[in-house]
Scaffold this motif. Structure first.
Motif, PDB file in Angstrom:
ATOM      1  N   LYS A  39       0.830  -1.197   0.000  1.00  0.00           N
ATOM      2  CA  LYS A  39       0.000   0.000   0.000  1.00  0.00           C
ATOM      3  C   LYS A  39       0.871   1.256   0.000  1.00  0.00           C
ATOM      4  O   LYS A  39       1.381   1.643  -1.029  1.00  0.00           O
ATOM      5  CB  LYS A  39      -0.950  -0.040   1.205  1.00  0.00           C
ATOM      6  N   TYR A  40       1.039   1.914   1.156  1.00  0.00           N
ATOM      7  CA  TYR A  40       1.707   3.226   1.158  1.00  0.00           C
ATOM      8  C   TYR A  40       3.221   3.155   0.977  1.00  0.00           C
ATOM      9  O   TYR A  40       3.803   4.044   0.355  1.00  0.00           O
ATOM     10  CB  TYR A  40       1.385   3.983   2.440  1.00  0.00           C
TER      11      TYR A  40
ATOM     12  N   ARG B 113      12.642   2.902  -2.700  1.00  0.00           N
ATOM     13  CA  ARG B 113      12.444   4.158  -3.422  1.00  0.00           C
ATOM     14  C   ARG B 113      11.168   4.848  -2.932  1.00  0.00           C
ATOM     15  O   ARG B 113      11.134   6.063  -2.742  1.00  0.00           O
ATOM     16  CB  ARG B 113      12.358   3.902  -4.924  1.00  0.00           C
ATOM     17  N   GLY B 114      10.117   4.041  -2.697  1.00  0.00           N
ATOM     18  CA  GLY B 114       8.861   4.607  -2.208  1.00  0.00           C
ATOM     19  C   GLY B 114       9.021   5.288  -0.851  1.00  0.00           C
ATOM     20  O   GLY B 114       8.355   6.286  -0.566  1.00  0.00           O
ATOM     21  N   LEU B 115       9.913   4.758  -0.009  1.00  0.00           N
ATOM     22  CA  LEU B 115      10.057   5.311   1.345  1.00  0.00           C
ATOM     23  C   LEU B 115      10.496   6.771   1.325  1.00  0.00           C
ATOM     24  O   LEU B 115      10.168   7.529   2.234  1.00  0.00           O
ATOM     25  CB  LEU B 115      11.070   4.486   2.165  1.00  0.00           C
ATOM     26  N   HIS B 116      11.235   7.181   0.304  1.00  0.00           N
ATOM     27  CA  HIS B 116      11.696   8.579   0.256  1.00  0.00           C
ATOM     28  C   HIS B 116      10.523   9.546   0.298  1.00  0.00           C
ATOM     29  O   HIS B 116      10.621  10.619   0.887  1.00  0.00           O
ATOM     30  CB  HIS B 116      12.505   8.830  -1.021  1.00  0.00           C
ATOM     31  N   SER B 117       9.429   9.200  -0.347  1.00  0.00           N
ATOM     32  CA  SER B 117       8.291  10.124  -0.421  1.00  0.00           C
ATOM     33  C   SER B 117       7.131   9.684   0.469  1.00  0.00           C
ATOM     34  O   SER B 117       6.045  10.259   0.393  1.00  0.00           O
ATOM     35  CB  SER B 117       7.814  10.241  -1.877  1.00  0.00           C
ATOM     36  N   LEU B 118       7.353   8.679   1.317  1.00  0.00           N
ATOM     37  CA  LEU B 118       6.252   8.109   2.107  1.00  0.00           C
ATOM     38  C   LEU B 118       5.544   9.164   2.960  1.00  0.00           C
ATOM     39  O   LEU B 118       4.317   9.285   2.926  1.00  0.00           O
ATOM     40  CB  LEU B 118       6.772   6.968   2.996  1.00  0.00           C
ATOM     41  N   ALA B 119       6.310   9.932   3.735  1.00  0.00           N
ATOM     42  CA  ALA B 119       5.685  10.895   4.662  1.00  0.00           C
ATOM     43  C   ALA B 119       4.898  11.958   3.892  1.00  0.00           C
ATOM     44  O   ALA B 119       3.805  12.353   4.298  1.00  0.00           O
ATOM     45  CB  ALA B 119       6.749  11.545   5.540  1.00  0.00           C
ATOM     46  N   LEU B 120       5.455  12.412   2.770  1.00  0.00           N
ATOM     47  CA  LEU B 120       4.768  13.447   1.976  1.00  0.00           C
ATOM     48  C   LEU B 120       3.483  12.907   1.366  1.00  0.00           C
ATOM     49  O   LEU B 120       2.436  13.557   1.393  1.00  0.00           O
ATOM     50  CB  LEU B 120       5.685  13.935   0.854  1.00  0.00           C
ATOM     51  N   ARG B 121       3.561  11.693   0.809  1.00  0.00           N
ATOM     52  CA  ARG B 121       2.361  11.109   0.185  1.00  0.00           C
ATOM     53  C   ARG B 121       1.300  10.842   1.239  1.00  0.00           C
ATOM     54  O   ARG B 121       0.115  11.102   1.037  1.00  0.00           O
ATOM     55  CB  ARG B 121       2.726   9.810  -0.547  1.00  0.00           C
TER      56      ARG B 121
END
Ligand SMILES: *Cc1c(COP(=O)(O)O)cnc(C)c1O
Length: 421
Positions: free
Chosen positions: A231-232, A276-284
């Motif tokens: 998911k996220y 790679r997804g973790l870099h933008s996790l908090a923003l998303r």
């Protein structure tokens, strides 16, 4: 750079990277040469993302090293299934996000649920699952574990007393989920954990909704956190993966043994995508949370809508527990229609949506809508509103999403224009 100079540089790089050739026979046949590459990662290539390692075999320098390396403690590399630098990096980062000490990766969220059950339960045991738990996880407990002599009971997550009522001396594990799947009720986790402590049960939470951000299970005294990274954490709707995390060394020993015995490794490419997804996790997560709340508020103002289910919304079941225990929410909500609306009319509404795709999962870039027959799923308490539409908010402009919902209400208008109030 002149062509010759450029070629010279390339040759130099190639020379620098060449491994010692002393033990590589000059006369090796092509088939042999093709297997023994001279490639070594270039010195001084310090890229932002960690490299992606694909491996089944991991070579040992000698038999002594082969005998001494231990896969269990993650202190050395033994075999691709037991981990690579890429999967170890992802495990470490996920553990840091949630404040866990140990993490194992599984090929899907459902595989992670299965792992926890297989690691902790045995014949004669019983397990308690929330009645509003992730459907396939509940089915796994009720239908498959039963074949191994493990009994599953559904408890009412909104009534912590039901845990006490259902627990027997053979109960070992209490599954938690916050909020409940589809119907989004937020349970009183502190009370449930308290009951589990008194009864001596291990607690495991499906923490997918929080992405490890909005809810911190270990701070609430929960023993095991499980997440669908699908998911996220991935965020791209292009990976299936799960994780199981804990602070407890003896639980980790059981989880990692079961993980190994059931062969639940993940590939380097998939782990690299999640990294790679973790870099933008908090923003998303923050953006999808904000958009979800705006859409929930907007739905409350619509005459076609019955109830809106979103834990951050006052009046949504368990809202007070959300306010006490969470610092955010996923971009996930459900709503029912006002009056007597047939399931086919709800389907017509979903079909009329232009920007919301019709499909399972959530946490990805595009918004999704799914009609759920909650009357059949949850029974009595949902008889008045048998169909619920679950919306998963993506990364589109929120005004466009609201306009899309509005036009779908209008287009499917005939179904809703005579609400029985
Ligand atoms: C999606 C989901 C899972 C399962 O994850 P998969 O990777 O699709 O197997 C488990 N629990 C919850 C709450 C989920 O939303």
């Amino acid at each position: 750079m002149a062509k010759n100079e450029h070629e010279g540089r390339l040759e130099q790089i190639a020379v620098t990277n060449r491994m010692p050739t002393a033990d590589r026979g000059q006369n090796d046949a092509l088939a042999t040469q093709l297997q023994h590459s001279t490639y070594r990662p270039p010195e001084g290539f310090d890229a932002v993302p960690p490299p992606i390692h694909r491996a089944s075999t991991v070579l040992f320098p000698d038999t002594g090293a082969m005998r001494s390396r231990e896969w269990r403690e993650r202190t050395g590399y033994t075999y691709g299934l037991h981990g690579t630098p890429t999967t170890f990096t992802l495990e470490r980062r996920l553990a840091d996000i949630e404040g866990a000490r140990h993490c194992v990766l599984c090929p899907s969220g459902l595989a992670a649920i299965a792992l926890v059950n297989l690691a902790l339960l045995q014949q004669g045991d019983s397990v308690l699952v929330p009645a509003n738990g992730y459907g396939p996880g509940v089915e796994l407990a009720e239908r498959m574990l039963a074949r191994f002599g493990i009994q599953a009971c559904r408890y009412d997550p909104l009534d912590p007393g039901s845990v006490v009522a259902l627990a027997t001396p053979s109960t070992r594990l209490l599954w938690l989920e916050a909020p409940g799947s589809v119907t989004m009720e937020m349970p009183d986790l502190r009370a449930l954990v308290g009951q589990a402590r008194t009864l001596g049960l291990v607690t495991a939470i499906d923490n997918t909704w929080s992405a490890g951000i909005a809810l911190k299970p270990f701070e609430l005294g929960i023993d095991i956190s499980m997440q669908a990274l699908t998911k996220y954490q991935s965020g791209g709707a292009d990976v299936l993966m799960g994780a199981v995390l804990t602070r407890d060394a003896s639980l980790y020993a059981r989880l990692s043994d079961a993980h190994m015995w059931t062969g639940q490794g993940v590939g380097g490419d998939d782990a690299g995508l999640v990294l790679r997804g973790l870099h933008s996790l908090a923003l998303r997560y923050a953006a999808q949370d904000a958009a979800g709340r705006r859409i929930a508020q907007w739905l409350m103002s619509r005459p076609e809508v019955g109830r809106v289910f979103h834990p951050a919304l006052e009046g949504s079941p368990g809202h007070a527990f959300w306010a006490r225990d969470c610092v955010g929410a996923a971009g996930l909500l459900g709503f029912t229609f006002r009056g007597d609306v047939a399931p086919a009319d709800v389907d017509a509404f979903v079909d009329a949506l232009r920007l919301f795709g019709i499909g399972y999962s959530w946490g990805g870039p595009t918004s999704l809508a799914v009609p759920y027959d909650v009357g059949a799923m949850r029974g009595r308490t949902w008889r008045d509103a048998p169909t619920l539409v679950r919306l998963a908010i993506g990364l589109e402009d929120v005004d466009d999403l609201i306009a899309d919902l509005a036009q779908a209400f209008t287009r499917a208008h005939r179904s809703f224009d005579a609400p029985r109030v």
